[in-house]
Scaffold this motif. Structure first.
Motif, PDB file in Angstrom:
ATOM      1  N   VAL A 131       5.405   8.090  -1.147  1.00  0.00           N
ATOM      2  CA  VAL A 131       3.966   8.333  -1.097  1.00  0.00           C
ATOM      3  C   VAL A 131       3.610   9.129  -2.348  1.00  0.00           C
ATOM      4  CG1 VAL A 131       2.129   9.626   0.063  1.00  0.00           C
ATOM      5  CG2 VAL A 131       3.719   8.255   1.409  1.00  0.00           C
ATOM      6  N   VAL A 132       2.541   8.703  -3.011  1.00  0.00           N
ATOM      7  CA  VAL A 132       2.057   9.420  -4.183  1.00  0.00           C
ATOM      8  C   VAL A 132       0.667   9.943  -3.850  1.00  0.00           C
ATOM      9  CG1 VAL A 132       1.458   9.234  -6.633  1.00  0.00           C
ATOM     10  CG2 VAL A 132       3.370   7.889  -5.705  1.00  0.00           C
ATOM     11  N   VAL A 133       0.450  11.225  -4.102  1.00  0.00           N
ATOM     12  CA  VAL A 133      -0.842  11.851  -3.841  1.00  0.00           C
ATOM     13  C   VAL A 133      -1.390  12.357  -5.171  1.00  0.00           C
ATOM     14  CG1 VAL A 133      -2.021  13.741  -2.641  1.00  0.00           C
ATOM     15  CG2 VAL A 133      -0.124  12.550  -1.524  1.00  0.00           C
ATOM     16  N   SER A 134      -2.638  11.983  -5.479  1.00  0.00           N
ATOM     17  CA  SER A 134      -3.242  12.453  -6.731  1.00  0.00           C
ATOM     18  C   SER A 134      -3.341  13.976  -6.716  1.00  0.00           C
ATOM     19  CB  SER A 134      -4.626  11.831  -6.921  1.00  0.00           C
ATOM     20  OG  SER A 134      -5.509  12.298  -5.904  1.00  0.00           O
ATOM     21  N   LYS A 135      -3.399  14.561  -7.884  1.00  0.00           N
ATOM     22  CA  LYS A 135      -3.452  16.009  -7.991  1.00  0.00           C
ATOM     23  C   LYS A 135      -4.873  16.557  -7.832  1.00  0.00           C
ATOM     24  CE  LYS A 135       0.579  16.535 -11.052  1.00  0.00           C
ATOM     25  NZ  LYS A 135       1.476  16.008 -10.145  1.00  0.00           N
ATOM     26  N   HIS A 136      -5.860  15.691  -7.965  1.00  0.00           N
ATOM     27  CA  HIS A 136      -7.249  16.140  -7.946  1.00  0.00           C
ATOM     28  C   HIS A 136      -8.072  15.366  -6.923  1.00  0.00           C
ATOM     29  CE1 HIS A 136      -6.248  18.254 -11.639  1.00  0.00           C
ATOM     30  NE2 HIS A 136      -5.770  17.131 -12.123  1.00  0.00           N
ATOM     31  N   LYS A 137      -9.143  16.006  -6.456  1.00  0.00           N
ATOM     32  CA  LYS A 137     -10.081  15.332  -5.552  1.00  0.00           C
ATOM     33  C   LYS A 137     -11.040  14.503  -6.388  1.00  0.00           C
ATOM     34  CE  LYS A 137      -9.908  18.758  -1.888  1.00  0.00           C
ATOM     35  NZ  LYS A 137     -10.658  19.658  -1.036  1.00  0.00           N
ATOM     36  N   PRO A 138     -11.593  13.398  -5.916  1.00  0.00           N
ATOM     37  CA  PRO A 138     -11.292  12.837  -4.602  1.00  0.00           C
ATOM     38  C   PRO A 138      -9.843  12.329  -4.557  1.00  0.00           C
ATOM     39  CG  PRO A 138     -12.668  11.312  -5.840  1.00  0.00           C
ATOM     40  CD  PRO A 138     -12.534  12.560  -6.670  1.00  0.00           C
ATOM     41  N   TRP A 139      -9.203  12.548  -3.417  1.00  0.00           N
ATOM     42  CA  TRP A 139      -7.800  12.196  -3.254  1.00  0.00           C
ATOM     43  C   TRP A 139      -7.586  10.700  -3.401  1.00  0.00           C
ATOM     44  CZ3 TRP A 139      -5.293  16.422  -3.643  1.00  0.00           C
ATOM     45  CH2 TRP A 139      -5.701  17.589  -3.008  1.00  0.00           C
ATOM     46  N   LYS A 140      -6.444  10.358  -3.981  1.00  0.00           N
ATOM     47  CA  LYS A 140      -5.973   8.973  -3.959  1.00  0.00           C
ATOM     48  C   LYS A 140      -4.561   9.024  -3.398  1.00  0.00           C
ATOM     49  CE  LYS A 140      -4.851   4.808  -6.433  1.00  0.00           C
ATOM     50  NZ  LYS A 140      -4.615   4.145  -7.702  1.00  0.00           N
ATOM     51  N   PHE A 141      -4.357   8.303  -2.288  1.00  0.00           N
ATOM     52  CA  PHE A 141      -3.051   8.226  -1.656  1.00  0.00           C
ATOM     53  C   PHE A 141      -2.493   6.829  -1.891  1.00  0.00           C
ATOM     54  CE2 PHE A 141      -5.568  10.841   1.533  1.00  0.00           C
ATOM     55  CZ  PHE A 141      -5.260  12.044   0.939  1.00  0.00           C
ATOM     56  N   THR A 142      -1.274   6.756  -2.397  1.00  0.00           N
ATOM     57  CA  THR A 142      -0.605   5.472  -2.582  1.00  0.00           C
ATOM     58  C   THR A 142       0.644   5.478  -1.717  1.00  0.00           C
ATOM     59  OG1 THR A 142      -1.419   5.348  -4.857  1.00  0.00           O
ATOM     60  CG2 THR A 142       0.390   3.871  -4.257  1.00  0.00           C
ATOM     61  N   ALA A 143       0.699   4.566  -0.767  1.00  0.00           N
ATOM     62  CA  ALA A 143       1.877   4.406   0.083  1.00  0.00           C
ATOM     63  C   ALA A 143       2.647   3.195  -0.432  1.00  0.00           C
ATOM     64  CB  ALA A 143       1.469   4.195   1.536  1.00  0.00           C
ATOM     65  N   ILE A 144       3.893   3.397  -0.806  1.00  0.00           N
ATOM     66  CA  ILE A 144       4.744   2.318  -1.309  1.00  0.00           C
ATOM     67  C   ILE A 144       5.663   1.902  -0.173  1.00  0.00           C
ATOM     68  CG2 ILE A 144       6.405   1.634  -3.078  1.00  0.00           C
ATOM     69  CD1 ILE A 144       5.206   4.012  -4.767  1.00  0.00           C
ATOM     70  N   VAL A 145       5.510   0.661   0.276  1.00  0.00           N
ATOM     71  CA  VAL A 145       6.267   0.158   1.420  1.00  0.00           C
ATOM     72  C   VAL A 145       7.083  -1.064   1.017  1.00  0.00           C
ATOM     73  CG1 VAL A 145       4.653   1.063   3.146  1.00  0.00           C
ATOM     74  CG2 VAL A 145       4.302  -1.215   2.238  1.00  0.00           C
ATOM     75  N   ASP A 146       8.141  -1.305   1.756  1.00  0.00           N
ATOM     76  CA  ASP A 146       9.007  -2.450   1.499  1.00  0.00           C
ATOM     77  C   ASP A 146       9.533  -2.951   2.832  1.00  0.00           C
ATOM     78  OD1 ASP A 146      10.383  -4.384   0.067  1.00  0.00           O
ATOM     79  OD2 ASP A 146      11.454  -2.962  -1.204  1.00  0.00           O
ATOM     80  N   GLY A 147      10.279  -4.030   2.799  1.00  0.00           N
ATOM     81  CA  GLY A 147      10.860  -4.584   4.007  1.00  0.00           C
ATOM     82  C   GLY A 147      12.242  -5.132   3.736  1.00  0.00           C
ATOM     83  N   ASP A 148      13.074  -5.136   4.750  1.00  0.00           N
ATOM     84  CA  ASP A 148      14.440  -5.636   4.597  1.00  0.00           C
ATOM     85  C   ASP A 148      14.456  -7.091   4.135  1.00  0.00           C
ATOM     86  OD1 ASP A 148      15.582  -3.188   5.388  1.00  0.00           O
ATOM     87  OD2 ASP A 148      15.361  -3.734   7.502  1.00  0.00           O
ATOM     88  N   GLN A 149      13.460  -7.872   4.564  1.00  0.00           N
ATOM     89  CA  GLN A 149      13.332  -9.260   4.127  1.00  0.00           C
ATOM     90  C   GLN A 149      12.091  -9.436   3.260  1.00  0.00           C
ATOM     91  OE1 GLN A 149      14.016  -8.814   7.751  1.00  0.00           O
ATOM     92  NE2 GLN A 149      16.119  -8.886   7.053  1.00  0.00           N
ATOM     93  N   GLY A 150      11.658  -8.355   2.629  1.00  0.00           N
ATOM     94  CA  GLY A 150      10.447  -8.403   1.815  1.00  0.00           C
ATOM     95  C   GLY A 150       9.243  -8.033   2.659  1.00  0.00           C
ATOM     96  N   ILE A 151       8.098  -8.009   2.020  1.00  0.00           N
ATOM     97  CA  ILE A 151       6.872  -7.633   2.707  1.00  0.00           C
ATOM     98  C   ILE A 151       5.732  -8.429   2.082  1.00  0.00           C
ATOM     99  CG2 ILE A 151       6.395  -5.642   1.236  1.00  0.00           C
ATOM    100  CD1 ILE A 151       5.649  -4.151   3.896  1.00  0.00           C
ATOM    101  N   THR A 152       4.818  -8.891   2.899  1.00  0.00           N
ATOM    102  CA  THR A 152       3.723  -9.737   2.409  1.00  0.00           C
ATOM    103  C   THR A 152       2.464  -8.912   2.184  1.00  0.00           C
ATOM    104  OG1 THR A 152       2.841 -10.258   4.601  1.00  0.00           O
ATOM    105  CG2 THR A 152       4.635 -11.672   3.774  1.00  0.00           C
ATOM    106  N   ILE A 153       1.501  -9.529   1.549  1.00  0.00           N
ATOM    107  CA  ILE A 153       0.210  -8.864   1.348  1.00  0.00           C
ATOM    108  C   ILE A 153      -0.471  -8.626   2.695  1.00  0.00           C
ATOM    109  CG2 ILE A 153      -1.168 -10.958   0.980  1.00  0.00           C
ATOM    110  CD1 ILE A 153      -2.515  -9.249  -1.350  1.00  0.00           C
ATOM    111  N   ASP A 154      -0.280  -9.539   3.637  1.00  0.00           N
ATOM    112  CA  ASP A 154      -0.843  -9.339   4.979  1.00  0.00           C
ATOM    113  C   ASP A 154      -0.195  -8.132   5.667  1.00  0.00           C
ATOM    114  OD1 ASP A 154      -2.573 -11.479   4.687  1.00  0.00           O
ATOM    115  OD2 ASP A 154      -1.205 -12.901   5.656  1.00  0.00           O
ATOM    116  N   ASP A 155       1.108  -7.961   5.459  1.00  0.00           N
ATOM    117  CA  ASP A 155       1.796  -6.785   6.005  1.00  0.00           C
ATOM    118  C   ASP A 155       1.212  -5.505   5.409  1.00  0.00           C
ATOM    119  OD1 ASP A 155       3.597  -8.383   7.493  1.00  0.00           O
ATOM    120  OD2 ASP A 155       5.026  -8.459   5.824  1.00  0.00           O
ATOM    121  N   CYS A 156       0.992  -5.507   4.097  1.00  0.00           N
ATOM    122  CA  CYS A 156       0.410  -4.333   3.427  1.00  0.00           C
ATOM    123  C   CYS A 156      -0.991  -4.048   3.965  1.00  0.00           C
ATOM    124  CB  CYS A 156       0.349  -4.544   1.914  1.00  0.00           C
ATOM    125  SG  CYS A 156       1.951  -4.429   1.088  1.00  0.00           S
TER     126      CYS A 156
END
Length: 152
Positions: free
Chosen positions: A25-50
């Motif tokens: 997870v990446v959190v911006s240092k300044h407001k307004p906050w931007k949160f980036t969650a980086i996810v993966d899957g054992d067999q990959g992950i689709t855009i629908d999953d995201c």
């Protein structure tokens, strides 16, 4: 619990498929906050999953974060280093570039992962003097590792 840890906790709760996992997870240092969650899957992950993770996580965040924020749920790209043993396992058979803590670089095919190390098959030398070598690298010796793409 700091903000990044809180977001990580909520992101992990938003993963409903057991084959999916949170990489970072990446959190911006300044407001307004931007949160980036980086996810993966054992067999990959689709855009629908995201998108499903994004909807679930956004619902959890709305009740926990009173400030305005932007949420991005994404997968690790080729420029994102492997961080978790689960990512190494997923990439067995692929080409990798490993930068060791002593700054030496090993490239080759990721053959297997074990609890405390990875095993890479690499070619040393050129032409007729090429030799295939198996190298074991403990996770504790890895500074960064990337999946590489070969265009042979």
């Amino acid at each position: 619990m700091d903000l990044k840890e809180k977001i990580k906790d909520l992101a992990e709760k938003s993963l409903t498929n057991p084959s999916h996992f949170l990489v970072d997870v990446v959190v911006s240092k300044h407001k307004p906050w931007k949160f980036t969650a980086i996810v993966d899957g054992d067999q990959g992950i689709t855009i629908d999953d995201c998108a499903a993770v994004s909807r679930e996580l956004n619902g959890l965040l709305e009740s926990e974060i009173p400030d305005s924020y932007t949420l991005e749920v994404t997968t690790p790209g080729l420029d994102h280093p492997l961080k978790l043993a689960r990512q190494y396992q997923k990439n067995v058979g692929r080409q990798v570039k490993v930068v060791r803590k002593d700054k030496s670089i090993v490239t080759g095919s990721l053959k297997q992962t074990e609890e405390e190390k990875i095993v890479i098959e690499t070619e040393i030398g050129q032409g007729k003097k090429t030799e295939v070598k198996i190298i074991e690298i403990p996770f504790t010796d890895i500074e960064k590792a990337f999946v590489t793409v070969s265009f042979k």
